[in-house]
Scaffold this active site. Structure first.
Site, mmCIF file in Angstrom:
data_model
loop_
_atom_site.group_PDB
_atom_site.id
_atom_site.type_symbol
_atom_site.label_atom_id
_atom_site.label_comp_id
_atom_site.label_asym_id
_atom_site.label_seq_id
_atom_site.Cartn_x
_atom_site.Cartn_y
_atom_site.Cartn_z
ATOM 1 N N ASP A 4 1.103 5.749 8.864
ATOM 2 C CA ASP A 4 -0.533 4.711 7.985
ATOM 3 C C ASP A 4 -0.291 3.802 8.134
ATOM 4 O O ASP A 4 -0.366 3.221 6.802
ATOM 5 C CB ASP A 4 -0.813 5.365 6.890
ATOM 6 C CG ASP A 4 -2.337 5.393 6.868
ATOM 7 O OD1 ASP A 4 -3.281 4.729 7.614
ATOM 8 O OD2 ASP A 4 -3.087 5.501 5.292
ATOM 9 N N GLY B 227 -6.599 5.392 -4.476
ATOM 10 C CA GLY B 227 -5.700 5.257 -3.384
ATOM 11 C C GLY B 227 -5.898 6.825 -2.394
ATOM 12 O O GLY B 227 -6.677 7.032 -2.447
ATOM 13 N N GLY B 228 -5.283 6.569 -1.528
ATOM 14 C CA GLY B 228 -5.029 8.139 -0.696
ATOM 15 C C GLY B 228 -5.067 9.129 -1.470
ATOM 16 O O GLY B 228 -6.494 10.290 -1.090
ATOM 17 N N TYR B 229 -4.902 9.236 -2.431
ATOM 18 C CA TYR B 229 -5.054 10.962 -3.557
ATOM 19 C C TYR B 229 -5.910 10.730 -5.005
ATOM 20 O O TYR B 229 -6.268 11.918 -5.177
ATOM 21 C CB TYR B 229 -3.879 11.838 -3.482
ATOM 22 C CG TYR B 229 -2.959 10.816 -3.825
ATOM 23 C CD1 TYR B 229 -2.319 10.310 -3.005
ATOM 24 C CD2 TYR B 229 -2.656 11.820 -5.223
ATOM 25 C CE1 TYR B 229 -1.053 10.386 -3.699
ATOM 26 C CE2 TYR B 229 -2.162 11.346 -6.550
ATOM 27 C CZ TYR B 229 -0.720 10.581 -5.382
ATOM 28 O OH TYR B 229 -0.435 9.784 -6.432
ATOM 29 N N GLY B 230 -6.187 9.310 -5.170
ATOM 30 C CA GLY B 230 -6.695 9.377 -6.213
ATOM 31 C C GLY B 230 -7.308 8.146 -6.885
ATOM 32 O O GLY B 230 -7.022 7.062 -6.145
ATOM 33 N N LYS C 138 -0.432 5.312 -9.894
ATOM 34 C CA LYS C 138 -1.321 6.021 -8.560
ATOM 35 C C LYS C 138 -2.291 7.774 -9.415
ATOM 36 O O LYS C 138 -0.805 7.777 -9.829
ATOM 37 C CB LYS C 138 -0.954 6.459 -6.814
ATOM 38 C CG LYS C 138 -1.497 4.911 -6.244
ATOM 39 C CD LYS C 138 -0.365 5.025 -5.311
ATOM 40 C CE LYS C 138 -0.544 5.881 -4.866
ATOM 41 N NZ LYS C 138 -0.398 6.286 -3.323
ATOM 42 N N VAL D 116 -6.181 3.910 -8.575
ATOM 43 C CA VAL D 116 -4.640 3.261 -9.449
ATOM 44 C C VAL D 116 -5.275 2.519 -10.112
ATOM 45 O O VAL D 116 -6.649 2.029 -10.302
ATOM 46 C CB VAL D 116 -4.529 2.146 -7.769
ATOM 47 C CG1 VAL D 116 -3.907 1.932 -8.140
ATOM 48 C CG2 VAL D 116 -4.344 3.402 -6.344
#
Ligand SMILES: *[C@@H]1O[C@H](CO)[C@@H](O)[C@H](O)[C@H]1NC(C)=O
Ligand SMILES: *[C@@H]1O[C@H](CO)[C@@H](O)[C@H](O)[C@H]1NC(C)=O
Ligand SMILES: *[C@@H]1O[C@H](CO)[C@@H](O)[C@H](O)[C@H]1NC(C)=O
Ligand SMILES: *[C@@H]1O[C@H](CO)[C@@H](O)[C@H](O)[C@H]1NC(C)=O
Length: 958
Positions: free
Chosen positions: A765, A650-653, A669, A655
């Protein structure tokens, strides 16, 4: 004379000591009463507890011998005085979640104890070593608590033990076996038939010494731990074994070749380990029903031919086991075969399901293999899934076997008798015999059933019959029972909900009724029969025993708190009960709110970790109702964040997919550690998501701020991203109608964020990767990592560092850094173009907006876009309204924001296009071809989201 006096003295002394022991027992019961809240009301009387006047207490010769207080709603600690009840034989405190704190070491003083049952309480801390002093113990059930530390070796001292259940705790360390220094260990428990140690954090190897040929073990359950090393060959000595679960550990190396000497094994799970070498040959295990070898690193080999020689098999699971070659047709003729999962292998050639397949065959899953053809292509009657095989990659293949079957959890319940169900008051339920009553409820977890078909309802009916017969035989005050919503959870346990109704026309059970039913289930007195094998029952609170709850006459939904909400969620997924469940959910939401107002302490599980000392106070979010999870919980729910559960980045790590104990699927997430920007995004996302509730926006269930981790827990959306479906990766064919509905759904989600969320949210986004599809293909907007709330003072624009995804980004925002809602409009326009072309916004340096504009000729049919349209979308004479759709998309991507429509205007226009096409914009399902849920959706009002808003993160939105 002297002798007589001394005799008399002895007698007097004995009498005194007996009397004082009696008095001590009474004093001890008083101490228990003082230590606990919510003891049975008749414990307040002044009578002798041994006269039968205290519920749950049985005495023999004025000494307390039995304490049964299952499911009483007790709160408090177990005082050490308990050790003074030295004549006690049975202690059952099961299902009192409020009993917490450590288990006192004085428990070891109960030398006569045969049965100790603490299943489903809230105990924590280590299991005391003194447990090894309970030399009479036969039945030990400490499962489903919060016990930590190691399994005390002294358990091995309990040589009379028949049942050992320590599962679902937080136990660490190795499995103790005897050695020179410590001459006791589990290997000494030669009378034990059950070792249930699963769902802990046990590590180290499985000691070879654990097994020997004098053992009588029938169930060995070590699943979901962190066990390493190889499977010892001594396991083959325990020929009495019937169930072996070693799955979800870190086991390596070859499976010992003598494993097939376990000829009485009916269920074997070795899945999700790191086993290597050849696939074990199980020839001779002729009563084997269920085999799961999935997700191991076995040597590449053909589908084993011995499989077809095991005639008892119902279930073969060999997902991701390096199988190659063709599937032997004979495999499908195994007479009782129900389920074959050979997905993610290298199976090739032609699939031939024999001319005479098992009549019970329900699902053949061959996803992601190399199969090029299918003999029964046009004449098969079973469910076959070949998604991700060459046969489904031919363009335009629309055969049913090229779609992912829609899993619809069964909403079955055992039928009621011939009577007219009543509509009961809010806190009562109409029993199968149509009496209004408050049922005793809970969940059965069957850890190794012999079957895999959830849909074989007769089996639940016979379970109900045997349960009812059992209650009658044991003279328990039961009128009827019902079983419902069978399903499999992530542990691959079969979960079934149980309702037990009181007899004699009583609207509710009294305390003795409840504690006896609780004991019958916690003590395993009830035997569910061979197909079901071993079970754990977990009761839920009986509302009437909570004065503060019953006083406000709450519903059944309320009484069940979070976990039953989850059950409702689970059963709500898909399927025809949707409307009913939404109504239930509405009631639940309403009740939940009501209760939150009346009894604040009851909503604890939903209160965010605001005062949690383990969390970083800088990033503790201000929440409206997401649940706080511990790291350990999420670790359990996601199979220890295993690679298999990893479903993306995902956006920062990463899932991960997981499931809550109640069966609800979740997506977790997990932020990469030490990402400070991630920290900020984390906070933003929780705060935003906990406030937004809309059926076109992915719902947040909770979060984790524990052990330095940051995780978000969402509802799991089964059909993945819109992008995957557009690229043909999901096997779902999106025709024009479905695309229109998806566009409208996503637009409504964004409209909600802009206009109705509090505070309003700009997504920032919007892209096809952030639009998810549920099983009814309802679009859900996801990923708020970059979202920015609009502050009240400044609702027109927000100046900010530019973020977003190339290709979708509003050029005006990019240049001016002025973020407005119209930036989302722009991105949405790009999504609309992607929807009709299935092309990446930027492909080989070409930009989709320009491509469409250049290819377009307004004088031609479909604006002359034939070449650029996705061929899967349908024949050109079926694309009514496409021109208006393109017009709208191009207005969205105008250069300046004020020329672009608002999301509300977009929603209106899409609705109008849908009407033009002959679709009702208010039906919810995006399926135009799948009849199974069409009917339901007609009745489902989509405009009543407000009814569900602010329900605490457990909404059955689907
Ligand atoms: C085993 O039980 C005996 C008898 O109760 C006791 O004396 C001994 O200490 C126990 N051993 C362990 C290791 O607990
Ligand atoms: C295996 O099962 C059979 C039939 O139930 C039984 O007679 C036999 O004793 C069992 N074998 C072992 C080693 O327990
Ligand atoms: C299938 O795979 C096997 C083993 O990799 C190979 O020997 C065989 O030629 C393949 N068959 C076809 C039809 O591709
Ligand atoms: C195919 O699967 C669906 C959904 O799992 C199930 O309802 C149906 O009974 C299955 N069909 C057969 C023939 O087993």
């Amino acid at each position: 004379m002297g002798a007589k006096v001394s005799q008399l003295l002895v007698i007097i002394c004995l009498m005194i000591s007996m009397i004082s022991a009696q008095n001590a027992d009474i004093a001890t019961l008083q101490a228990l009463k003082n230590a606990w809240q919510n003891t049975p009301p008749n414990w307040d009387n002044d009578q002798d507890p041994c006269s039968g006047s205290w519920d749950g207490i049985t005495c023999t010769n004025d000494r307390v011998t039995i304490i049964k207080l299952s499911s009483m709603g007790l709160n408090g600690m177990l005082p050490e005085n308990i050790g003074q009840l030295t004549e006690l034989q049975i202690l059952d405190l099961s299902y009192n979640k409020g009993l917490s704190g450590p288990l006192t070491s004085a428990i070891g003083d109960l030398k006569k104890l045969t049965t100790l049952i603490l299943v489903g309480c809230g105990f924590s801390g280590p299991i005391p070593d003194t447990i090894g002093n309970l030399e009479s113990l036969v039945f030990l059930s400490l499962n489903s608590n919060g016990f930590t530390g190691q399994i005390p070796a002294s358990v091995g001292n309990l040589t009379n033990l028949y049942w050992l259940d320590l599962s679902a705790n937080k136990l660490i360390g190795t499995i103790p076996v005897s050695n020179l220094i410590m001459p006791v260990g589990l290997d000494k428990l030669t009378r034990a038939k059950h070792f249930h140690l699963g769902d802990n954090q046990l590590s180290g190897g499985i000691p070879p010494k654990l097994f020997n040929s004098s053992m009588k073990l029938i169930h060995l359950l070590l699943e979901n731990n962190r066990l390493t090393g190889t499977i010892p060959s001594t396991l083959g000595l325990v020929t009495s074994l019937q169930v072996v679960r070693l799955d979800r550990n870190l086991l390596r190396g070859n499976v010992p070749s003598n494993i097939n000497s376990l000829i009485n094994v009916t269920e074997m799970f070795l899945s999700n380990n790191q086993l290597t070498g050849p696939i074990p040959d199980l020839t001779g295990m002729n009563v084997l029903n269920y085999i799961d070898l999935s997700n191991n690193s076995f040597d590449q080999s053909n589908v084993p031919s011995w499989l077809s020689t095991i005639k008892a098999l119902t279930t073969i699971k060999m997902q991701k086991t390096n199988l190659d070659g063709e599937v032997p047709a004979a495999l499908f003729s195994i007479p009782q075969l129900q389920n074959v999962d050979l997905s993610n292998n290298l199976i090739n050639g032609t699939l031939n399901i024999s001319s005479n397949p098992s009549s019970e065959l329900e699902l053949v899953d061959l996803r992601s293999n190399l199969i090029a053809d299918f003999t029964q292509r046009s004449s098969y009657r079973i469910n076959v899934t070949l998604v991700g095989n060459p046969i489904c990659m031919e363009s335009g293949v629309t055969d049913k076997f090229c779609t992912v079957p829609i899993e619809s959890p069964s909403s079955y319940s055992t039928p009621r008798n011939e009577c007219v169900p009543l509509s009961c008051g809010l806190n009562l339920v109409s029993s199968p015999n149509c009496h209004c009553a408050l049922p005793y409820t809970g969940l059965f977890f069957f850890k190794a059933p012999s079957f895999s078909s959830i849909g074989n309802f007769s089996i639940y009916n016979s379970l109900r019959d045997s349960l009812m017969a059992f209650f009658q035989r044991t003279n328990l005050p039961v009128d009827s029972v019902s079983l419902k919503n069978p399903r499999r959870d992530v542990d691959d346990y079969l979960v079934i909900e149980l309702d037990v109704f009181p007899s004699g026309g009583n609207p509710e059970f009294n305390r003795t009724g409840v504690l006896e039913i609780g004991f019958a289930l916690s003590n395993q007195t009830f035997k569910p029969g061979k197909e079901f094998n071993t079970f754990v029952f977990i009761h839920e609170n009986y509302a009437d025993f909570f004065p503060e709850i019953s006083a406000t006459a709450l519903t059944r939904g309320t009484k069940h708190k979070s976990s039953n909400a989850g059950i409702i969620v689970g059963s709500a997924i898909g399927g025809c009960v949707l409307v009913l469940l939404l109504v239930l959910a509405g009631i639940y939401a309403f009740r939940q709110k009501e209760r939150a107002e009346t009894t604040p302490q009851q909503s604890q599980p939903f209160v965010a970790a605001l005062g949690d000392p383990t969390s970083d106070s800088d990033i503790v979010p201000q929440l409206k109702g997401a649940r706080s999870f511990t790291f350990k919980e999420l670790q359990n729910y996601t199979n220890n964040f295993s690679e298999m559960n990893n479903i993306g980045k995902g956006g920062y790590g990463m899932v991960y997919k997981g499931s809550l104990p109640n069966g609800q699927l979740i997506a977790v997430k997990r932020a990469q550690k030490g990402s400070s920007q991630g920290g900020l995004e984390f906070k933003t996302e929780i705060e935003l998501l906990s406030r937004v509730h809309h059926k076109n926006v992915v719902g947040l269930i909770g979060f984790c701020l524990d052990q330095g981790e940051q995780m978000l827990v969402y509802e799991y959306i089964v059909n993945g991203t819109l992008k995957d479906s557009l690229l043909g990766r999901s096997g779902i064919r999106l025709d024009w109608m479905r695309r229109l509905k998806i566009a409208l759904g996503a637009a409504r989600g964004l409209q909600y964020l802009h206009n109705h969320a509090d505070p309003p949210v700009i997504h920032r986004d919007v892209k096809t990767n952030n639009i998810l599809l549920d099983q009814r293909l309802v679009a859900k907007v996801a990923d708020f990592g970059l979202s920015k709330p609009l502050s009240d003072a400044d609702t027109t624009h927000v100046t900010t560092q530019v973020k977003g995804t190339m290709g979708y980004m509003d050029p005006e925002y990019y240049m001016t850094q002025q973020l407005t809602e119209k930036s989302d409009t722009y991105s949405f326009g790009v999504v609309m173009l992607e929807l009709i072309t299935a092309r990446n916004p930027i492909m080989k340096g070409r930009y989709i907006v320009r491509e469409v504009k250049e290819a377009m000729n307004k004088n031609e049919e479909l604006y002359g876009l034939h070449d650029i349209l996705d061929p899967i979308i349908g024949l050109s004479n079926q694309l009514k309204g496409l021109e208006r759709f393109v017009d709208l998309a191009l207005r969205c991507v105008e250069d300046t924001g004020n020329q672009r429509p608002t999301m509300s205007e977009i929603v209106k226009e899409l609705e109008s296009i849908m009407e033009l096409v002959g679709l009702d914009p208010n039906t919810d399902s995006a399926s135009s071809t799948c009849a199974s849920y069409e009917e339901v959706s007609k009745d489902y009002p989509s405009s009543n989201d407000s009814l569900f808003s602010r329900n605490e993160g457990s909404l059955p939105m689907e």
